[in-house]
Design a protein around this motif. Structure first.
Motif, PDB file in Angstrom:
ATOM      1  N   HIS A  27      38.567  28.529  43.303  1.00  9.62           N
ATOM      2  CA  HIS A  27      38.747  29.852  42.715  1.00  9.62           C
ATOM      3  C   HIS A  27      38.396  30.994  43.665  1.00  9.62           C
ATOM      4  O   HIS A  27      38.431  32.150  43.292  1.00  9.62           O
ATOM      5  N   PHE A  28      37.992  30.641  44.890  1.00 10.67           N
ATOM      6  CA  PHE A  28      37.683  31.678  45.890  1.00 10.67           C
ATOM      7  C   PHE A  28      38.394  31.305  47.175  1.00 10.67           C
ATOM      8  O   PHE A  28      37.762  31.012  48.180  1.00 10.67           O
ATOM      9  N   LEU A  29      39.722  31.273  47.154  1.00 13.21           N
ATOM     10  CA  LEU A  29      40.450  30.847  48.343  1.00 13.21           C
ATOM     11  C   LEU A  29      40.116  31.764  49.517  1.00 13.21           C
ATOM     12  O   LEU A  29      39.923  32.956  49.345  1.00 13.21           O
ATOM     13  N   GLU A  75      20.623  35.015  44.671  1.00 15.07           N
ATOM     14  CA  GLU A  75      20.986  35.636  43.390  1.00 15.07           C
ATOM     15  C   GLU A  75      22.503  35.646  43.235  1.00 15.07           C
ATOM     16  O   GLU A  75      23.217  35.832  44.217  1.00 15.07           O
ATOM     17  N   PHE A  76      22.964  35.502  42.000  1.00 16.69           N
ATOM     18  CA  PHE A  76      24.389  35.697  41.739  1.00 16.69           C
ATOM     19  C   PHE A  76      24.650  37.205  41.732  1.00 16.69           C
ATOM     20  O   PHE A  76      23.901  37.950  41.110  1.00 16.69           O
ATOM     21  N   PRO A  81      32.337  36.115  38.557  1.00 13.60           N
ATOM     22  CA  PRO A  81      32.783  35.452  37.321  1.00 13.60           C
ATOM     23  C   PRO A  81      32.138  34.060  37.243  1.00 13.60           C
ATOM     24  O   PRO A  81      32.506  33.174  38.000  1.00 13.60           O
ATOM     25  N   LEU A  82      31.166  33.881  36.379  1.00 14.75           N
ATOM     26  CA  LEU A  82      30.417  32.621  36.312  1.00 14.75           C
ATOM     27  C   LEU A  82      30.942  31.702  35.223  1.00 14.75           C
ATOM     28  O   LEU A  82      31.369  32.161  34.170  1.00 14.75           O
ATOM     29  N   LEU A  86      26.500  28.635  33.831  1.00 15.45           N
ATOM     30  CA  LEU A  86      25.696  29.333  34.839  1.00 15.45           C
ATOM     31  C   LEU A  86      25.235  30.713  34.371  1.00 15.45           C
ATOM     32  O   LEU A  86      24.398  31.340  35.003  1.00 15.45           O
ATOM     33  N   GLN A  87      25.783  31.192  33.269  1.00 20.60           N
ATOM     34  CA  GLN A  87      25.490  32.559  32.845  1.00 20.60           C
ATOM     35  C   GLN A  87      24.033  32.792  32.446  1.00 20.60           C
ATOM     36  O   GLN A  87      23.571  33.916  32.455  1.00 20.60           O
TER      37      GLN A  87
END
Length: 162
Positions: A27-29, A75-76, A81-82, A86-87
C-alpha cells in the motif's frame, strides 16, 4: 495515559554479497523496508522474528547473527492510514535482529501468509535510508549503523573459515 506502543520485531536479512533484503509495501509503493511484524502475546521476540520472516517472505532457514541491544520506538504519523488493529497504538516498539540467509530474492515466497509486499530485492544496506518512509528514518539510521559493520565482520570471518 496515552496510547501504548505495540511490540514488534524487525529483521535485517543479509546475503553473502553483504546486501540486505527489503520489500516494497503493497500500500506504499515506492517505499521499501525491512520485514517486520508484531509479537504475539507471550511470544519471545527471537521466536517472533523467525516466524514473521517466514510469514512475510517465506524464509525458514535464516540464522540469527546478532540483535540490536535495545528496543527502538517510533511513532505513527497523524495522517497514516492504519489497519484497525493498529489504531489503538501510538507507534511501535521494536526489537531488531540481524539474520544471515544466502538465498536469492526470487527464492522467497510472498504468499506464505497474508501478502504484505508487492516485491522484494536485495540492496546495499546504506541504500535503505533513501527508500524507507520518513517516519522510520531514525530507526533505520540506528539499525544501519549498528548492523552494517557486523555484516562485514561476519562475511570476512566466513571467507577466512572457508
Amino acid at each position: 495515559m496515552g496510547k501504548p506502543y505495540r511490540k514488534n520485531v524487525g529483521m535485517v536479512v543479509f546475503n553473502s554479497r553483504g546486501e540486505v533484503l527489503v520489500g516494497e509495501r503493497l500500500h506504499f509503493l515506492g517505499s521499501w523496508q525491512f520485514p517486520q511484524g508484531g509479537i504475539d502475546k507471550d511470544e519471545n521476540p527471537e521466536t517472533a522474528s523467525l516466524r514473521e520472516l517466514y510469514e512475510e517472505v517465506g524464509i525458514d532457514d535464516g540464522s540469527i547473527v546478532s540483535e540490536y541491544p535495545e528496543w527502538i520506538p517510533y511513532e505513527f504519523p497523524e495522517n497514516l492510514p492504519l489497519n484497525r488493529h493498529l489504531q489503538k497504538y501510538r507507534g511501535q516498539l521494536q526489537k531488531w535482529y540481524l539474520i544471515y540467509w544466502n538465498g536469492e530474492a526470487s527464492d522467497c515466497d510472498l504468499e506464505t501468509h497474508e501478502r504484505e509486499f508487492e516485491s522484494i530485492q536485495f540492496i546495499p544496506i546504506e541504500k535503505t535510508l533513501e527508500t524507507v518512509v520518513p517516519f522510520k528514518k531514525d530507526v533505520y539510521y540506528k539499525i544501519v549503523n549498528y548492523f552494517g559493520p557486523l555484516i562485514q565482520k561476519y562475511l570476512e570471518k566466513e571467507k577466512m573459515d572457508s
